[in-house]
Write a protein that holds these residues in place. Structure first.
Motif, mmCIF file in Angstrom:
data_model
loop_
_atom_site.group_PDB
_atom_site.id
_atom_site.type_symbol
_atom_site.label_atom_id
_atom_site.label_comp_id
_atom_site.label_asym_id
_atom_site.label_seq_id
_atom_site.Cartn_x
_atom_site.Cartn_y
_atom_site.Cartn_z
ATOM 1 N N SER A 108 0.824 -1.144 -0.015
ATOM 2 C CA SER A 108 -0.091 0.052 0.101
ATOM 3 C C SER A 108 0.827 1.267 -0.086
ATOM 4 O O SER A 108 2.267 0.995 0.170
ATOM 5 C CB SER A 108 -0.934 -0.013 1.393
ATOM 6 O OG SER A 108 -0.241 0.348 2.379
ATOM 7 N N VAL A 109 0.163 2.197 -0.251
ATOM 8 C CA VAL A 109 1.012 3.634 -0.031
ATOM 9 C C VAL A 109 1.641 3.837 1.317
ATOM 10 O O VAL A 109 2.755 4.582 1.496
ATOM 11 C CB VAL A 109 -0.178 4.757 -0.428
ATOM 12 C CG1 VAL A 109 0.874 6.027 -0.089
ATOM 13 C CG2 VAL A 109 -0.614 4.630 -1.701
ATOM 14 N N ARG A 110 1.024 3.248 2.415
ATOM 15 C CA ARG A 110 1.547 3.603 3.787
ATOM 16 C C ARG A 110 2.865 2.705 3.754
ATOM 17 O O ARG A 110 3.619 2.987 4.396
ATOM 18 C CB ARG A 110 0.601 2.924 4.669
ATOM 19 C CG ARG A 110 0.943 2.818 6.049
ATOM 20 C CD ARG A 110 -0.272 2.505 7.170
ATOM 21 N NE ARG A 110 0.118 2.607 8.380
ATOM 22 C CZ ARG A 110 1.021 1.661 9.033
ATOM 23 N NH1 ARG A 110 1.056 0.292 8.472
ATOM 24 N NH2 ARG A 110 1.252 1.574 10.336
ATOM 25 N N HIS A 111 2.916 1.565 3.154
ATOM 26 C CA HIS A 111 4.276 0.726 3.312
ATOM 27 C C HIS A 111 5.352 1.446 2.351
ATOM 28 O O HIS A 111 6.394 1.441 3.022
ATOM 29 C CB HIS A 111 4.115 -0.627 2.401
ATOM 30 C CG HIS A 111 3.044 -1.771 3.239
ATOM 31 N ND1 HIS A 111 2.072 -2.254 2.435
ATOM 32 C CD2 HIS A 111 3.110 -2.041 4.390
ATOM 33 C CE1 HIS A 111 1.548 -2.962 3.437
ATOM 34 N NE2 HIS A 111 2.036 -2.950 4.528
ATOM 35 N N VAL A 112 4.945 2.171 1.444
ATOM 36 C CA VAL A 112 5.968 2.825 0.538
ATOM 37 C C VAL A 112 6.285 4.179 1.216
ATOM 38 O O VAL A 112 7.498 4.372 1.351
ATOM 39 C CB VAL A 112 5.135 3.474 -0.880
ATOM 40 C CG1 VAL A 112 6.207 4.235 -1.672
ATOM 41 C CG2 VAL A 112 4.727 2.354 -1.778
ATOM 42 N N ALA A 113 5.374 4.809 2.029
ATOM 43 C CA ALA A 113 5.794 5.980 2.891
ATOM 44 C C ALA A 113 6.753 5.527 4.103
ATOM 45 O O ALA A 113 7.819 6.164 4.335
ATOM 46 C CB ALA A 113 4.735 6.536 3.440
ATOM 47 N N LEU A 114 6.469 4.341 4.594
ATOM 48 C CA LEU A 114 7.326 3.816 5.825
ATOM 49 C C LEU A 114 8.674 3.470 5.092
ATOM 50 O O LEU A 114 9.742 3.883 5.972
ATOM 51 C CB LEU A 114 6.615 2.754 6.512
ATOM 52 C CG LEU A 114 5.390 3.175 7.160
ATOM 53 C CD1 LEU A 114 4.858 1.965 7.750
ATOM 54 C CD2 LEU A 114 5.543 4.011 8.381
ATOM 55 N N LEU A 115 8.623 2.747 4.153
ATOM 56 C CA LEU A 115 10.037 2.462 3.524
ATOM 57 C C LEU A 115 10.822 3.688 3.208
ATOM 58 O O LEU A 115 12.077 3.721 3.259
ATOM 59 C CB LEU A 115 9.955 1.702 2.359
ATOM 60 C CG LEU A 115 9.392 0.211 2.778
ATOM 61 C CD1 LEU A 115 8.661 -0.588 1.754
ATOM 62 C CD2 LEU A 115 10.385 -0.660 3.435
ATOM 63 N N ALA A 116 10.228 4.449 2.525
ATOM 64 C CA ALA A 116 11.007 5.991 2.148
ATOM 65 C C ALA A 116 11.392 6.679 3.077
ATOM 66 O O ALA A 116 12.329 7.405 3.258
ATOM 67 C CB ALA A 116 9.770 6.638 1.027
ATOM 68 N N ALA A 117 10.826 6.931 4.283
ATOM 69 C CA ALA A 117 11.355 7.406 5.419
ATOM 70 C C ALA A 117 12.444 6.840 6.112
ATOM 71 O O ALA A 117 13.284 7.354 6.514
ATOM 72 C CB ALA A 117 9.904 7.589 6.677
ATOM 73 N N ALA A 118 12.278 5.371 5.982
ATOM 74 C CA ALA A 118 13.334 4.533 6.546
ATOM 75 C C ALA A 118 14.740 4.878 5.789
ATOM 76 O O ALA A 118 15.612 4.926 6.418
ATOM 77 C CB ALA A 118 13.304 3.096 6.755
ATOM 78 N N GLY A 119 14.437 4.889 4.663
ATOM 79 C CA GLY A 119 15.733 5.044 3.721
ATOM 80 C C GLY A 119 16.385 6.312 3.860
ATOM 81 O O GLY A 119 17.404 6.789 3.871
ATOM 82 N N ALA A 120 15.423 7.465 4.026
ATOM 83 C CA ALA A 120 15.812 8.717 4.250
ATOM 84 C C ALA A 120 16.691 8.770 5.647
ATOM 85 O O ALA A 120 17.572 9.745 5.466
ATOM 86 C CB ALA A 120 14.461 9.827 4.239
ATOM 87 N N LEU A 121 15.898 8.180 6.608
ATOM 88 C CA LEU A 121 16.779 8.259 7.857
ATOM 89 C C LEU A 121 18.267 8.006 7.811
ATOM 90 O O LEU A 121 19.170 8.111 8.481
ATOM 91 C CB LEU A 121 16.053 7.752 8.919
ATOM 92 C CG LEU A 121 14.690 8.676 9.402
ATOM 93 C CD1 LEU A 121 13.897 7.551 10.357
ATOM 94 C CD2 LEU A 121 14.729 9.853 9.899
ATOM 95 N N LEU A 122 18.252 6.449 7.085
ATOM 96 C CA LEU A 122 19.683 5.783 6.849
ATOM 97 C C LEU A 122 20.357 6.909 6.189
ATOM 98 O O LEU A 122 21.663 7.056 6.207
ATOM 99 C CB LEU A 122 19.370 4.693 6.026
ATOM 100 C CG LEU A 122 18.745 3.703 6.830
ATOM 101 C CD1 LEU A 122 18.509 2.377 5.832
ATOM 102 C CD2 LEU A 122 19.855 3.139 7.800
ATOM 103 N N GLN A 123 19.977 7.722 5.079
ATOM 104 C CA GLN A 123 20.521 8.400 4.376
ATOM 105 C C GLN A 123 21.091 9.726 5.458
ATOM 106 O O GLN A 123 22.463 10.204 5.151
ATOM 107 C CB GLN A 123 19.602 9.364 3.333
ATOM 108 C CG GLN A 123 20.282 10.423 2.374
ATOM 109 C CD GLN A 123 19.591 10.891 1.334
ATOM 110 O OE1 GLN A 123 18.826 10.109 0.525
ATOM 111 N NE2 GLN A 123 19.588 12.353 1.040
ATOM 112 N N VAL A 124 20.442 10.242 6.105
ATOM 113 C CA VAL A 124 20.618 11.285 7.289
ATOM 114 C C VAL A 124 21.845 10.704 7.787
ATOM 115 O O VAL A 124 23.089 11.357 8.177
ATOM 116 C CB VAL A 124 19.671 11.458 8.228
ATOM 117 C CG1 VAL A 124 20.391 12.557 9.275
ATOM 118 C CG2 VAL A 124 18.406 12.382 7.427
#
Length: 504
Positions: free
Chosen positions: A360-376
């Motif tokens: 779902s879009v919720r899965h995509v959002a959670l994964l994108a946020a996780a990847g962004a935090l790893l990028q930070v």
């Protein structure tokens, strides 16, 4: 599906061989980095301008025929480029023309091939099929870039274009022999299949109705007015087989492919016909695709998440290259190691994505946020070893997020709208693909490599949170323009029952 995956692997190898050589070829001819960038922009421009029309055509033309023809045309362009290179006839203007032609054909080829892969499996297996496609893409990238160097060293630059041309022809040759999933186990995708589904439903209704209306007559009545669209207007109205289409709707209304050229310039699905460029699924259908996309908050949220991630989070070839060679003071060879880890992590993520049966879009959002935090966190990397260890989970999360997003994109819309939705998506993605690198480069110029990674990651988290709030709004979908007209022209006793909505 095995044949399709094998053909896609061959095609991806050829494509990455050509892409690897293409920039070197332009630099060799012109000696200008600006001209190299211009050639890439010219090839991408049709995706920005024509993808809406391409998606509409994919919704109206037979899927297998469309994919076969577009692949064959791309192969011919690759062979022509190889000949020009081999005989020293390639000039900058000719190169630009070839790039524009390739980009224009791709506006039809990309959605046609993407949706054809879905037609080969049952509805419940579509997420796994998309995940498999991601694995094939990653493997083709690895093999293609490696094979390009060997091919150029042994046979010259023209060889990469020859291999790519052969790979396109291989796919075009395989497509006619692909076995689609039974129609009752997948949604009707094209105008021709929807015609068959409606004709079958109308035939069944006529057989059961008093008065003894013949099945053939019922099939013809379902297309009263010559609109070329089923009375119900929606996907899944029935499960008519190809034989039923021919005996009912084709025989009486001419809705299928016949010797008279129904897919030609003046036929039902041709450039002047009902589902052609001037019909509901042609240029007029592009507006329906735009309206549908804009009124679906889940698709808008998905676009916002993917767009911000593509601009500030997925350009690792730029951000990590600057980080590795700048603050970490490592060599270009070290960045090659980082790139390899990214590619391997991407393949692993695509495999894991196959476990998401209903993303779902919720899965995509959670994964994108996780990847962004790893990028930070990567922005604070104290050493190359720490960065390499961090890059692996970054690549896995990115790949799972991308695959989940692709699954939502291809399954959220009703089947008869998916080509147009993919057209809207490709226009948008081309836009942020062109805007992203300059914006990210300016950010890194202002804040440095570490600052660019950290600020970009935080921006992704912020936009992802806002998109989550947006996608909770109720869906307000436009009513198909042809549904009322088509239904009004069919006697009530012959109308198929309306299909259940595919939206929640």
């Amino acid at each position: 599906m095995r044949w399709w995956s094998a053909a896609n692997l061959v095609s991806n190898v050829g494509t990455w061989m050509q892409l690897t050589v293409q920039n070197l070829l332009v630099l060799q001819i012109t000696g200008s980095a600006a001209t190299t960038g211009l050639s890439l922009a010219v090839q991408a421009a049709p995706g920005l301008l024509l993808s809406l029309v391409g998606g509409s055509l994919v919704d109206s033309w037979p899927r297998k025929l469309t994919a076969s023809v577009s692949q064959a045309l791309l192969g011919l362009v690759a062979f022509a480029t190889a000949a020009f290179v081999a005989f020293g006839m390639l000039t900058v203007p000719l190169l630009m023309v070839l790039a524009a032609v390739t980009g224009s054909i791709a506006t039809v080829d990309n959605p046609a091939c993407s949706l054809l892969g879905n037609d080969l499996v049952k509805r419940k297996d579509v997420p796994s099929a998309i995940a498999l496609g991601s694995v094939v893409h990653s493997a083709g990238r690895l093999l293609g870039t490696a094979a390009a160097g060997a091919a150029v060293a042994w046979f010259g630059m023209a060889s990469a274009y020859v291999v790519n041309g052969l790979s396109f022809l291989a796919v075009a040759a395989v497509i006619p022999f692909l076995k689609l999933a039974p129609q009752e186990e997948r949604e009707a995708q094209t105008a021709h299949e929807r015609a068959g589904a409606s004709a079958s439903a109308a035939t069944a209704g006529a057989t059961a109705a008093p008065g003894g209306v013949s099945p053939a007559k019922a099939g013809a009545s379902a297309f009263a007015g010559g609109g070329g669209r089923p009375a119900g207007g929606g996907a899944g109205d029935g499960a008519g087989t190809r034989a039923e289409v021919r005996s009912g709707a084709e025989a009486r209304s001419g809705a299928g492919i016949r010797s008279g050229g129904k897919f030609g310039l003046g036929g039902k699905f041709g450039f002047g016909g009902k589902a052609g460029l001037s019909g509901k699924a042609g240029f007029g259908g592009t507006r329906e695709g735009l309206v549908y996309f804009a009124r679906n908050p889940r698709l808008v949220a998905l676009a916002a998440i993917t767009g911000i991630s593509a601009i500030f989070g997925r350009n690792y070839q730029l951000t990590l290259a600057v980080l590795v060679t700048g603050p970490l003071a490592a060599s270009a060879g070290s960045f090659s190691t980082v790139s390899t880890v990214l590619a391997v992590g991407g393949m692993a993520g695509a495999v894991l994505a196959g476990c998401l049966r209903k993303p779902s879009v919720r899965h995509v959002a959670l994964l994108a946020a996780a990847g962004a935090l790893l990028q930070v966190v990567a922005g604070f990397s104290p050493s190359l070893v720490f960065l390499v260890l961090l890059v692996a989970p970054m690549a896995v999360v990115e790949s799972v997020s991308d695959t989940a997003g692709t699954t939502v994109l291809q399954t959220e819309p009703p089947a008869h709208m998916r080509g147009r939705v993919l057209g809207v998506w490709r226009s948008a993605s081309t836009g942020w693909g062109l805007v992203g690198p300059p914006l990210l480069g300016a950010l890194m110029e202002f804040g440095g490599a570490r600052g660019g990674l950290i600020a970009g990651g935080l921006a992704i988290v912020l936009v992802t949170g806002l998109a989550q709030l947006l996608q909770r709004r109720p869906v307000r979908l436009p009513r198909p323009r042809s549904a009322a007209t088509s239904a009004a022209s069919v006697p009530a006793v012959l109308r198929p029952a309306p299909a259940a909505s595919t939206m929640e």
